[in-house]
Scaffold this active site. Sequence first.
Site, PDB file in Angstrom:
ATOM      1  N   GLU A   1       0.716  -1.178  -0.029  1.00 38.42           N
ATOM      2  CA  GLU A   1       0.127  -0.175   0.009  1.00 38.42           C
ATOM      3  C   GLU A   1       1.063   1.243   0.121  1.00 38.42           C
ATOM      4  OE1 GLU A   1      -2.880   0.033   3.321  1.00 38.42           O
ATOM      5  OE2 GLU A   1      -3.532  -2.267   2.828  1.00 38.42           O
TER       6      GLU A   1
ATOM      7  N   PHE B   1      -3.591 -13.143   6.441  1.00 37.80           N
ATOM      8  CA  PHE B   1      -2.682 -12.637   7.624  1.00 37.80           C
ATOM      9  C   PHE B   1      -1.868 -11.531   7.257  1.00 37.80           C
ATOM     10  CE2 PHE B   1       1.402 -13.030   9.532  1.00 37.80           C
ATOM     11  CZ  PHE B   1       1.188 -12.683  11.148  1.00 37.80           C
TER      12      PHE B   1
ATOM     13  N   TYR C   1       7.945 -17.365   7.415  1.00 40.09           N
ATOM     14  CA  TYR C   1       6.500 -18.101   7.368  1.00 40.09           C
ATOM     15  C   TYR C   1       6.539 -19.423   7.254  1.00 40.09           C
ATOM     16  CZ  TYR C   1       5.047 -13.249   6.677  1.00 40.09           C
ATOM     17  OH  TYR C   1       4.777 -11.902   6.980  1.00 40.09           O
TER      18      TYR C   1
ATOM     19  N   HIS D   1      11.105 -17.499   4.862  1.00 40.35           N
ATOM     20  CA  HIS D   1      11.554 -18.474   5.770  1.00 40.35           C
ATOM     21  C   HIS D   1      10.908 -18.545   7.050  1.00 40.35           C
ATOM     22  CE1 HIS D   1      14.553 -20.809   7.810  1.00 40.35           C
ATOM     23  NE2 HIS D   1      14.608 -20.092   8.666  1.00 40.35           N
TER      24      HIS D   1
ATOM     25  N   ALA E   1      11.428 -13.287   5.092  1.00 36.79           N
ATOM     26  CA  ALA E   1       9.781 -13.433   5.570  1.00 36.79           C
ATOM     27  C   ALA E   1       9.528 -14.859   5.040  1.00 36.79           C
ATOM     28  CB  ALA E   1       8.959 -12.405   4.989  1.00 36.79           C
TER      29      ALA E   1
END
Length: 170
Positions: free
Chosen positions: A33, A84, A133, A131, A129
């Site tokens: 965003e 999420f 998750y 890795h 990130a």
Amino acid sequence: MDNNLQLRPLEKEDLNFIYNMRTNPNIMDYWFEEPYTTKEKMNKEYENSLNSDSHRSFILYHANERVGYLGLFDIDKRHRNAEFAIMFDPAHQGKGYAAQATRLTVEYGFNQLNLHKIYLYVVKHNEKAIHLYEKVGFEIEGELKEHFFVDGSYHDALMMGLLRKDYNNE
């Protein structure tokens, strides 16, 4: 695992904390965003969200200090899934909170909301990130070519998902 991490539902007094992150381009690039909002707009969004069941927003605390904002968004009650997302205050990034914060939110989604699946989007080049998750149990379900426009160019993204049955079997 740091047992001092706690989730608390978002309150109106948390909006300034979130505003500082939502106007930070380095943070919002990973939320896909633009870093543009106003405090008035955030107040109106907050007021409108009070009667909505489409998301659960939390403030993450460590030792009574706000460190991040996370939640489950676009909650679909029929199909029992939600997206999420997580962001940390820059002063608290890199302190090892992300995995437990993600687990706390996933457990809330599965155990309180009775979700079947939680999914997320991450840019393909954000290996750290991805890795994290995967460590929590998310699996890559697909790749989206040039899906997000960040910092002047298009980037591939991965959609990752976690099924309740797979999380509970870990």
